[in-house]
Enzyme design. Structure first.
Site, short mmCIF file in Angstrom:
data_model
loop_
_atom_site.label_atom_id
_atom_site.label_comp_id
_atom_site.label_asym_id
_atom_site.label_seq_id
_atom_site.Cartn_x
_atom_site.Cartn_y
_atom_site.Cartn_z
N PRO A 2 33.33 47.17 -90.28
CA PRO A 2 32.24 46.80 -89.38
C PRO A 2 32.79 46.23 -88.06
O PRO A 2 33.67 45.37 -88.07
CB PRO A 2 31.47 45.74 -90.18
CG PRO A 2 31.76 46.08 -91.62
CD PRO A 2 33.18 46.57 -91.62
N GLU A 3 32.25 46.72 -86.95
CA GLU A 3 32.69 46.28 -85.64
C GLU A 3 31.55 45.56 -84.92
O GLU A 3 30.58 45.14 -85.55
CB GLU A 3 33.23 47.48 -84.85
CG GLU A 3 34.38 48.18 -85.57
CD GLU A 3 34.94 49.36 -84.82
OE1 GLU A 3 34.86 49.37 -83.57
OE2 GLU A 3 35.47 50.29 -85.46
N LYS A 62 33.80 40.37 -84.27
CA LYS A 62 33.68 40.73 -85.67
C LYS A 62 33.34 39.55 -86.58
O LYS A 62 33.24 39.71 -87.79
CB LYS A 62 34.98 41.39 -86.15
CG LYS A 62 35.31 42.70 -85.44
CD LYS A 62 36.59 43.31 -85.98
CE LYS A 62 36.94 44.58 -85.22
NZ LYS A 62 38.17 45.23 -85.76
N TYR A 112 29.02 43.80 -106.56
CA TYR A 112 30.13 43.19 -105.78
C TYR A 112 29.67 41.98 -104.96
O TYR A 112 30.28 41.66 -103.94
CB TYR A 112 30.79 44.22 -104.85
CG TYR A 112 31.26 45.47 -105.53
CD1 TYR A 112 32.27 45.44 -106.49
CD2 TYR A 112 30.69 46.71 -105.21
CE1 TYR A 112 32.70 46.60 -107.11
CE2 TYR A 112 31.11 47.87 -105.84
CZ TYR A 112 32.12 47.81 -106.79
OH TYR A 112 32.52 48.96 -107.41
N ARG A 131 35.97 45.60 -101.62
CA ARG A 131 37.43 45.60 -101.50
C ARG A 131 38.01 44.20 -101.28
O ARG A 131 39.23 44.03 -101.23
CB ARG A 131 37.86 46.55 -100.37
CG ARG A 131 37.48 48.00 -100.62
CD ARG A 131 38.03 48.92 -99.57
NE ARG A 131 39.49 48.92 -99.54
CZ ARG A 131 40.22 49.59 -98.66
NH1 ARG A 131 39.63 50.31 -97.72
NH2 ARG A 131 41.54 49.55 -98.72
N ASN A 197 38.42 50.56 -84.14
CA ASN A 197 38.98 51.88 -83.88
C ASN A 197 38.00 52.84 -83.23
O ASN A 197 38.29 53.45 -82.20
CB ASN A 197 39.51 52.48 -85.19
CG ASN A 197 40.50 53.60 -84.95
OD1 ASN A 197 41.45 53.44 -84.19
ND2 ASN A 197 40.29 54.74 -85.58
#
Length: 416
Positions: A2-3, A62, A112, A131, A197
């Site tokens: 996420p940006e 972020k 999660y 993750r 990115n």
């Protein structure tokens, strides 16, 4: 990851559903990564939230935070796969849900989850991270000073929120004082917060700048163009709350994905051929004809053109097509009397080496045809010997001849 746009989306939903409300219940897992790596105890943090009012929610690049009525305050980072889920609300962007299984869409608490809260009004929120690269901190300071404390203080200005700091002069000073590839500078969170990115690739595509050109090797006009592209891309993405379905059609974002798949795009709608650059493990998507270098670029750049499924199929077909080797031409008449040039195929020549290592060209010899032998019987033989062609022989001569042949055959076998 996420940006800046995705973070703005999360904060939008926090302000919409939770700001101004009191937390009735809070619960957290004892995750050593999400909480422990930044010195936070999950269960202890959750217990301290009960009874507090959420005063505001903010964002810087972020990072985002929830200011509480009393310290500590929550400062969060999504990492690679983190997100804020709200019960009964699709708070994530479209592509996020495409990766989820149907039975996971409405499950509560969501899979999660790392911590969750419930307000007195019945609103529920959960922070998830499959993750576990996300981080949740409890920052003990006055609410107005959250950005003066770590980790926010170490980050650069937000190109949407901090327009008083992020100016064209600020960007020029940072570019002229460093010598790194321009994309590496854009990704440095200490210089500009929130650019990741895909945002960096989009900014450079819109600015028509080569991603691996050194940042101190651009003209003032190019720096101005870059600044305007940063503002345009970041502001547009934030205004659309990170929903890529609403991004402009001419954005690189819409065509950069699917590398190596059958659905990959090799060109943008305006005809720009796409390619990928790899330097030190970092990959960039760009349009070579549009983003030409105007200065020195970093060494060791590996470029890989992006090919569509149709282009790959045509290349395979072309490699399978064999063109026969022909030499010489002749003319053959057609049915209408005109002559057409045709090519003659000559026998293939082979090369051999002589003892003196001289190269000699040889043509394959044609096999000699031997006359077939006539099969006759013994009686026919003696009958023909009586009347041979080219002369006549007596019976005695014929017998002498045959006996001579027999004797000579016996002598030869003895000699052998």
């Amino acid at each position: 990851m996420p940006e800046i746009a995705e973070i703005a989306r999360a904060v939008h939903f926090l302000r919409l559903h939770f700001v101004g409300k009191v937390i009735k219940h809070a619960e957290a897992t004892d995750d050593a990564n999400v909480f422990g790596k930044v010195g936070t105890d999950g269960p202890e943090m959750a217990a301290g939230l009960i009874g507090k009012k959420i005063i505001s929610a903010g964002t810087q690049g972020k990072y985002f935070w929830m200011e509480m009525s009393k310290p500590p305050h929550l400062v969060m980072h999504f990492g690679m796969t983190g997100w804020i889920h709200i019960k009964g609300e699709r708070s994530a962007y479209t592509n996020y849900y495409k990766k989820m299984k149907p039975d996971e869409l409405d499950k509560w608490p969501p899979k999660y989850w790392k911590f969750k809260i419930e307000t007195e009004d019945g609103d529920e929120m959960a922070f998830t991270d499959p993750r576990r690269f996300g981080r949740v901190r409890a920052v003990d300071c006055p609410g107005k000073d959250i950005r003066k404390h770590s980790p926010l203080v170490e980050n650069g200005p937000d190109p949407v929120v901090d327009l008083d700091v992020f100016t064209e002069d600020y960007l020029r000073e940072k570019m002229k004082s460093r010598r790194v590839p321009i994309k590496a500078l854009l990704l440095d969170q200490a210089v500009i917060s929130g650019i990741g990115n895909w945002v960096a690739d989009e900014v450079l595509y819109q600015a028509k700048l080569h991603p691996e050109q050194y940042c101190n090797d651009f003209s003032d006009a190019e720096i101005k163009q870059l600044y305007e592209s940063i503002r345009y891309v970041c502001q547009t993405a934030v205004d659309k709350l990170g929903d890529s379905d609403q991004f402009p059609d001419d954005w690189l974002f819409n065509y950069r994905w699917g590398k190596g798949s059958k659905n990959a795009h090799s060109h943008t709608p305006n005809g720009d051929k796409l390619a990928f650059l790899t330097v030190g493990g970092r990959t960039s998507c760009y349009a070579p004809a549009r983003q030409k270098k105007t200065g020195q670029i970093v060494s060791g750049v590996k470029e890989e053109p992006l090919e569509s499924a149709e282009e790959k199929d045509s290349q395979k077909k072309a490699s399978r097509t064999k063109v026969p080797k022909t030499k010489g031409k002749s003319e053959e008449p057609e049915a209408n009397g005109s002559k057409v040039k045709t090519e003659k195929v000559e026998p293939r020549k082979r090369k051999i080496k002589t003892e003196e290592d001289e190269e000699v060209t040889c043509r394959p010899k044609k096999a000699k045809t031997q006359p077939s032998k006539k099969s006759i019987t013994r009686s026919q033989y003696f009958e023909e010997s009586k009347n041979p062609k080219g002369g006549t022989k007596t019976t005695e001569e014929a017998k002498a001849d045959t006996s001579g042949r027999r004797r000579s055959g016996r002598l030869q076998s003895k000699a052998a």
